[in-house]
Design a protein around this motif. Structure first.
Motif, PDB file in Angstrom:
ATOM      1  N   THR C 134      -4.696  10.221   4.280  1.00  0.00           N
ATOM      2  CA  THR C 134      -4.998   8.828   4.608  1.00  0.00           C
ATOM      3  C   THR C 134      -4.492   8.508   6.002  1.00  0.00           C
ATOM      4  N   ASP C 138      -5.198   2.885   7.538  1.00  0.00           N
ATOM      5  CA  ASP C 138      -5.821   2.629   6.230  1.00  0.00           C
ATOM      6  C   ASP C 138      -4.756   2.374   5.167  1.00  0.00           C
ATOM      7  N   HIS C 239     -12.508  -1.959   3.629  1.00  0.00           N
ATOM      8  CA  HIS C 239     -12.582  -1.124   2.427  1.00  0.00           C
ATOM      9  C   HIS C 239     -13.199  -1.896   1.271  1.00  0.00           C
TER      10      HIS C 239
END
Lengths: 239, 316, 265
Positions: C134, C138, C239
């Motif tokens: 990741t 994020d 997201h």
């Protein structure tokens, strides 16, 4: 706003810092739509202080007007969208982890809807030739890339006037050339503070010389650059 | 082992996941949440819209400041951990937020310290040392001058000792280590680390006092901080009380002699650097381990006081 | 210092990399909590948890050797835990003479120690996988989504942005010190001066760095204000939970529950 309203009007602006240092001693500047103007002068002349007044970080009140709108506290949100201020050090300008978030910061804080923000980020990045960089991490960029992204962070706010502090400082020749070409191509009103006299001669038809908190000369670059006495008396050099 | 131990000791502050019981971890998270909520509220009042860039960049500063080290002796080096300095220069609420950001980012990015035990790490490396160091500093600094720096030095050293004590207590409460070993071992190692921390904190403050004294004398905040002094002292007393109480815990006190033996073998190297602080004192039982800890604390506190006074002389 | 010094992201095109960061954070935390709940000596459950870990690292195309190397970070703490081998009451397994002292490792102590080691080692590897798959921004978004207080998340985001800049500045200060400190005449000391003098130099560097950071925070604040910041930091979190995110997250949670079941059979 009618055609004769200047994009930037600074009228007898005075400012002293809390420590008593008088940084601006009555500055007058008028810039009309579409003009690209260089702002030169030795360090400590008051260029940066003037720039900080242009979008109300330092309060110029009625003395500073952007497209006819005085920089009073009430107007500041609109003023900040109209004046795209790019600071000298791109690491101060780019404070978000990713390029996208930085370019989106201005439009997002103007209250635009997310779709519009996305559109503007794409447009601004494309304008500075960095269309593929949206997902990149800011601290991974070269200084030349950072400078271009820094310009994109204000282009996304669709400003009336672009104000740049030392855009070519610290760039290698290739990055400097790319930046000059970029500034040349951008169809915007511009005020650029710089020590880079070669860039001034190449890019800006008009230049303003400041020293000791005053405008000491304001006119055609081609003419002022021939006046060696004037340049030397203010610590400048003919390129 | 002896070369490894001191650098590793700095690591000993960041507890990884798996070393604390779930109950202890959750209690720590609860305490931490309260402190963080208060810190956020107070910092927002004090710094308004400047808070986020200021705290974020100051947190990055503490992280970077931890990289600056100086050679002490025998291949070991002193370096900054930072809670006391952060609390003194930034004030307790902003200081805590900056320390919290450092600890959270170290865990998330480098796995330096666990996720579920993060609450415990925030207590051990942020809340307890921060308030303890800050309280001692505030208590003495009003006399100004060298006392101010000496107070910061003593505060920084005690802060590290408190942090070490908390980590040792949490580990033993979780049944991960035995109290009789963990407390003197952690305190012993950190008595040295604390000296590095104290020296560098004092020198940094001396530098700031010379170049930007107004940073250290913000009137409004100093007034508001009186409440925090009480808070800090309360935390300090709480921790101090905990340690004898916990000595009653029944984990394996019958084999103290062996423990001390093990300890003697493992901890030989760092103790040689401080020859007065000897192992045999610890030999007899739980109570004497606490006593040894306290004696050690007092000895080094006195030492620190003299040192910090000397440190100021050349620059005047 | 290279710009990647502080990045722990391993770029791959895997299903795990593409998974919504919220799912990864939640599953990782659940995995670590569940580990803490596994009793000492639950070997089968430890094995099952390790199998889950292997599966995730395989799916994420993260090499086991790399993972193993990074997981050594729990090492120093084992030193603190190893004492339980000798202090936990139980049947003595051996007698070691160490100078004047006798060490008796016990079976209960050994069991506890090995269990602590395994739990910690499994947990840290899952956390490593989280950051390896990741991008840190994020991860910050995930914290936003998961309702971690906004102020705290924003502070962490700024810290991440300036980590490298300030560490680089610290590096420059250190290099400047090194280039000015010559070796002593006897060649022994490259640091020079008394302990206090050395501490003073280091302290001045810290002070210097602090003042520069203060000034930088002012300039950054100005740059934020210039673009319309008025105290409320807005972010866009790009997201959206897809059905595959829900499914994979669900599989993860079920697997973790199964491991608990195995431990209690």
């Amino acid at each position: 706003m009618n055609e004769t309203t200047p994009t930037l009007l600074v009228n007898d602006l005075r400012f002293s810092y809390p420590d008593g240092h008088q940084a601006l001693n009555g500055v007058d500047v008028v810039i009309r739509r579409g003009e690209k103007v260089a702002l030169v002068g030795p360090n400590g002349a008051g260029k940066s202080t003037l720039i900080l007044h242009l979008n109300g970080i330092l309060n110029g009140g009625e003395q500073v007007q952007i497209a006819g709108m005085p920089t009073t506290r009430k107007n500041l949100p609109q003023i900040r969208a109209k004046v795209g201020l790019v600071f000298q050090n791109p690491d101060d300008q780019l404070f978000s982890p990713t390029v996208f978030e930085d370019v989106a910061f201005g439009p997002l804080h103007m209250g635009l809807p997310e779709d519009e923000v996305r559109r503007r980020v794409g447009y601004a990045l494309a304008q500075v030739g960095m269309g593929d960089f949206a997902g990149r991490l800011s601290h991974h960029l070269s200084i030349g890339q950072k400078k271009r992204i820094a310009i994109a962070t204000v282009l996304s706010m669709d400003p009336e006037i672009l104000v740049l502090d030392e855009p070519s400082a610290g760039l290698d020749p290739r990055a400097r050339r790319a930046l000059i070409n970029l500034l040349d191509e951008l169809p915007l009103t511009m005020l650029v503070s710089t020590h880079d006299m070669l860039m001034v001669r190449e890019l800006f038809p008009r230049m303003i010389i400041m020293d000791e908190g005053r405008v000491v000369a304001d006119g055609k670059t081609a003419v002022l650059l021939e006046d060696t006495t004037l340049l030397e008396s203010h610590g400048l050099e003919k390129p | 082992m002896n070369v490894m131990l001191l650098p590793a000791a700095a690591q000993l502050m960041h507890i990884p996941d798996g070393f604390l019981s779930l109950a202890i971890s959750l209690i720590c998270w609860g305490i931490t949440a309260v402190f963080l909520a208060l810190a956020i509220r107070n910092a927002q009042e004090a710094f308004d819209e400047r808070l986020i860039p200021l705290a974020g960049i100051m947190a990055a500063f503490i992280f970077a400041g931890q990289m600056i080290n100086f050679p002490v002796a025998g291949g070991t080096s002193g370096h900054l951990i930072g809670a006391t300095l952060a609390f003194i220069v930034l004030g307790p609420s902003l200081g805590l937020l900056a320390m919290a950001a450092v600890i959270i980012l170290q865990a998330l990015l480098f796995q330096d310290g666990g996720l579920v035990v993060m609450g415990a790490n925030l207590i051990g490396m942020g809340i307890v040392p921060g308030y303890a160091g800050y309280a001692i500093y505030q208590f003495w600094q009003k006399r100004g001058g060298r006392m101010q720096l000496a107070a910061a030095g003593v505060g920084a050293w005690v802060a590290i000792m408190m942090a070490a004590l908390v980590v040792a207590l949490l580990l033993s409460f979780s049944g991960t280590t035995s109290l009789a070993i963990a407390v003197p071992a952690m305190l012993g190692v950190h008595a040295l680390i604390g000296i590095g921390e104290a020296l560098i904190t004092v020198a940094a403050l001396a530098f700031i006092r010379q170049t930007r004294p107004q940073l250290l004398s913000r009137e409004g905040e100093a007034q508001a901080s009186n409440g925090w002094i009480a808070g800090g002292i309360a935390v300090a007393i709480l921790v101090a009380l905990f340690s004898p109480l916990a000595s009653a815990s029944p984990d394996g006190l019958e084999s103290v002699a062996q423990q001390a033996g093990f300890l003697g073998a493992a901890q030989d190297a760092p103790f040689q650097l401080l020859p007065d602080y000897t192992i045999p004192v610890l030999g007899d039982g739980g109570a004497s381990t606490i006593a040894a800890g306290i004696i050690g604390v007092l000895v080094v506190a006195g030492l620190m006081y003299t040192l910090t006074r000397n440190l100021r002389k050349p620059s005047e | 210092m290279h710009v990647n010094t502080f990045d722990r992201y391993e770029s791959r095109q895997s299903a795990i990399h593409q998974l919504d960061p919220r799912v990864k954070v939640v599953v990782t935390v659940l995995f670590i909590v569940a580990n803490a709940l596994l009793p000492d000596g639950a070997w089968l459950a430890f094995l099952a948890a390790w199998a889950l870990l292997l599966f995730v690292s395989g799916a994420a195309q993260i090499g086991l050797g790399w993972l193993l190397k990074r997981s050594l970070i729990v090492g120093p703490f084992l030193l603190a835990a190893v004492t339980v081998v000798f202090t936990l009451p139980g049947n003595g397994l051996a007698q070691w003479q160490l100078g004047p002292w006798t060490l008796v490792p016990t079976d209960a102590g050994l069991l506890r120690f090995v269990s602590i080691f395994i739990r910690s080692w499994l947990s840290v590897q899952m956390a490593i996988l989280l950051t390896a798959t990741t991008q840190f921004p994020d991860l910050i978004h995930a914290l936003h989504h998961l309702r971690v207080p906004n102020v705290l998340v924003s502070i962490i985001s700024f810290m991440y942005r300036y980590l490298f800049e300030l560490a680089n500045e610290a590096g420059r200060l250190l290099r400047a010190r090194e280039s000015r400190s010559a070796a002593g005449v006897n060649g022994r000391s490259s640091s020079g001066g008394s302990l206090f003098w050395r501490a003073k130099i280091a302290g001045h560097m810290v002070g210097q760095l602090l003042l520069r950071s203060f000034e930088r925070s002012d300039r950054v604040y100005n740059a934020m204000v210039a673009r319309g910041y008025n105290g409320r930091l807005l972010t866009m979190n790009p997201h959206h939970m897809k059905s595959s995110d829900w499914q994979l997250g669900g599989v993860g949670v079920v697997a973790i529950l199964l491991i608990q079941l195995v431990a209690r059979l």
